[in-house]
Design an enzyme around this catalytic site. Structure first.
Site, PDB file in Angstrom:
ATOM      1  N   SER A  57      69.260  59.919  -0.282  1.00  0.00           N
ATOM      2  CA  SER A  57      67.950  59.272  -0.399  1.00  0.00           C
ATOM      3  C   SER A  57      68.109  57.768  -0.576  1.00  0.00           C
ATOM      4  O   SER A  57      68.671  57.297  -1.564  1.00  0.00           O
ATOM      5  CB  SER A  57      67.188  59.857  -1.597  1.00  0.00           C
ATOM      6  OG  SER A  57      66.102  59.009  -1.930  1.00  0.00           O
ATOM      7  N   ASP A  79      62.426  60.889   8.650  1.00  0.00           N
ATOM      8  CA  ASP A  79      60.973  60.834   8.865  1.00  0.00           C
ATOM      9  C   ASP A  79      60.565  61.302  10.259  1.00  0.00           C
ATOM     10  O   ASP A  79      59.374  61.368  10.569  1.00  0.00           O
ATOM     11  CB  ASP A  79      60.473  59.400   8.654  1.00  0.00           C
ATOM     12  CG  ASP A  79      60.576  58.982   7.191  1.00  0.00           C
ATOM     13  OD1 ASP A  79      60.554  59.866   6.312  1.00  0.00           O
ATOM     14  OD2 ASP A  79      60.685  57.768   6.928  1.00  0.00           O
TER      15      ASP A  79
HETATM   16  C1  S3P Z   1      62.538  55.335   2.743  1.00  0.00           C
HETATM   17  C2  S3P Z   1      63.431  56.347   2.557  1.00  0.00           C
HETATM   18  C3  S3P Z   1      63.197  57.736   2.959  1.00  0.00           C
HETATM   19  C4  S3P Z   1      62.013  57.872   3.911  1.00  0.00           C
HETATM   20  C5  S3P Z   1      60.855  57.014   3.507  1.00  0.00           C
HETATM   21  C6  S3P Z   1      61.265  55.556   3.438  1.00  0.00           C
HETATM   22  C7  S3P Z   1      62.879  53.981   2.260  1.00  0.00           C
HETATM   23  O1  S3P Z   1      62.959  58.508   1.807  1.00  0.00           O
HETATM   24  O2  S3P Z   1      61.591  59.217   3.996  1.00  0.00           O
HETATM   25  O3  S3P Z   1      59.786  57.146   4.434  1.00  0.00           O
HETATM   26  O4  S3P Z   1      62.207  53.019   2.658  1.00  0.00           O
HETATM   27  O5  S3P Z   1      63.846  53.874   1.486  1.00  0.00           O
HETATM   28  P1  S3P Z   1      64.204  59.146   0.999  1.00  0.00           P
HETATM   29  O6  S3P Z   1      65.128  58.039   0.763  1.00  0.00           O
HETATM   30  O7  S3P Z   1      63.682  59.684  -0.283  1.00  0.00           O
HETATM   31  O8  S3P Z   1      64.741  60.199   1.912  1.00  0.00           O
END
Ligand code: S3P
Length: 443
Positions: free
Chosen positions: A173, A325
């Site tokens: 993440s 995403d």
């Molecule tokens: C993001 C990270 C992702 C993604 C989100 C944007 C970011 O989430 O799904 O739309 O900008 O760091 P995760 O890091 O929780 O997977």
């Protein structure tokens, strides 16, 4: 963001899609430009900022923490920062609307400043896990109160004397990684994040761009990112590149609507974001890349997409983070392919703006497509052509579910209707105008 009455919308099969699509600014980079601008000394000037509701909520939050944020014109904003450790205590509750990225990054950014802030969000955000952020930021010395299950509203009393932290992210993440790095900005010494699988690296690139000392090393344990705390961040000119996750919708539409050919300029080729494009190429998509260059510190190129005959593939779990995403729209493309498309290692989809495996499976099944699922995988049994459609789909305040099913309707036998299109404004306010401009029939 407060949600008004639901706005149902339908899409129906029609003409081929033609023309050039001007994709809006990257959501991840837009949030970070505002937050880092607020933590820098001096005036940061941003162009190409995504003016989606998620980002507007982050702009409002940065003002509540003491930065001066101004809109000069479309996509052009300035942020007068308060410096690392300079956040003021907000007078009211910070409402991050629908945005997981906004709330999680801002919680990290304030966790090592001795102020108290309470965070809330809409019905979707209020169901999403915040323990993944509050656990690591408590290691810096922040004190946290949350609703049962680690849910919003969350109140954070920032650390008085923060200590640096070494943290191994429990799931892939970028939001967790970024929250820890932002908290590490106001801790002395070195904060280290170790991630087993690489996730989007915009925070690392942008922290370096704002003058922080940050290194990334690929080791057997994964990526080790080391940030030296208490830098003076310097205001920057940020040119936000276009969002490859938003581009995915017109790209998918062109692939599945017969006779289509469209052009999308300035698409990211950052390997931490390009998993969908790699997967589409494996499925047989006709993608032509031109003019490789750098924009806003990111590798980008122009993409020409033509309608294609596609075959199902198995998407490896290691690729999931680089297209996290894009699985909703991939599942629509997969429905039109021949054979099965298997999406592995996608448990994180269950804690996005909605449970995206459940939402896509239910919506696709209602429209005549066979889908199987496990806790961490989804398989779409492709129909090999244009079939199904006709059913109404629940979108659960999830912009990407809404856009995915509107794209599906363009290549179905009959119209697809979604219960509510209002969430699309969180990430892609011009989606309907852009798609209609390419020839899509949405109303
Ligand atoms: C993001 C990270 C992702 C993604 C989100 C944007 C970011 O989430 O799904 O739309 O900008 O760091 P995760 O890091 O929780 O997977």
């Amino acid at each position: 963001m407060s949600h008004g009455p639901a706005t149902p919308m339908s899409s129906r099969p029609g003409n081929p899609l033609r023309g050039a699509a001007a994709i809006p600014g990257d959501k991840s980079i837009s949030h970070r430009a505002l937050i880092l601008g607020a933590l820098a000394v001096g005036r940061t000037h941003i162009t190409g900022l995504l003016e989606g509701q998620d980002v507007l909520d982050t702009a409002k939050a940065m003002q509540a923490f003491g930065a001066t944020v101004e809109r000069l014109g479309p996509g052009e904003w300035t942020v007068d920062g308060v410096g690392v450790g300079g956040f003021a205590e907000p007078a009211g509750v910070i409402d991050c609307g629908n945005s997981g990225t906004g709330v999680r990054l801002i919680m990290g950014a304030m966790a090592t400043t001795p102020i108290t802030a309470t965070f809330t969000g809409d019905a979707s955000l209020s169901k999403r896990p915040m323990g993944r952020i509050t656990d690591p930021i408590s290691l810096f010395g922040a004190e946290i109160t949350a609703r049962e299950g680690g849910l919003l509203p969350v109140t954070i009393k920032g650390a008085e004397d923060a200590v640096p932290v070494t943290y191994r992210t429990p799931v892939a993440s970028a939001q967790i990684k970024s929250a820890v790095l932002l908290a590490g900005l106001n801790a002395p010494g070195q904060t280290v994040v170790i991630e087993a699988e690489p996730t989007r690296d915009h925070s690392e690139r942008m922290l370096a761009g704002f003058g922080a000392t940050i290194t990334t090393e690929n080791t057997q344990e994964g990526r080790v990112i080391t940030l030296t705390g208490q830098p003076e961040l310097k205001a920057q000119q940020v040119a936000v590149p276009r969002d490859p996750s938003s581009a995915a919708f017109p790209v998918a539409a062109a692939l599945i609507v017969p006779g289509s050919e469209i052009r999308v300029d300035g698409i990211s080729r950052n390997p931490t974001r390009d998993g969908l494009y790699v997967t589409l190429a494996e499925m047989g998509a006709d993608l032509t890349w031109e003019n490789d260059r750098e924009e806003g510190g990111e590798p980008v190129a122009d993409l020409i997409v033509r309608h294609s005959t596609l075959t199902g593939v198995s998407v490896p779990a290691e690729r999931a983070a680089s297209m996290i995403d894009e699985f909703p729209i991939l599942s629509v493309v997969a429905a039109m392919a021949t054979g099965d498309t298997v999406m592995n290692g996608v448990a994180e989809l269950r804690v996005k703006e909605s449970d995206r495996i459940d939402a896509m499976a239910k919506g696709l099944r209602a429209n005549g497509v066979d889908v199987s699922e496990t806790p961490d995988s989804m398989t779409v049994h492709g129909t090999g052509g244009i079939q199904g459609g006709g059913a109404a789909v629940e979108t659960h305040l999830d912009h990407r579910i809404a856009m995915s099913f509107l794209i599906a309707g363009l290549a179905a036998e009959s119209a697809v209707t979604i219960d509510d299109a209002s969430a699309i404004a969180t990430s892609f306010p011009d989606f309907v105008a852009l798609m209609t401009g390419l020839g899509a029939d949405l109303s």
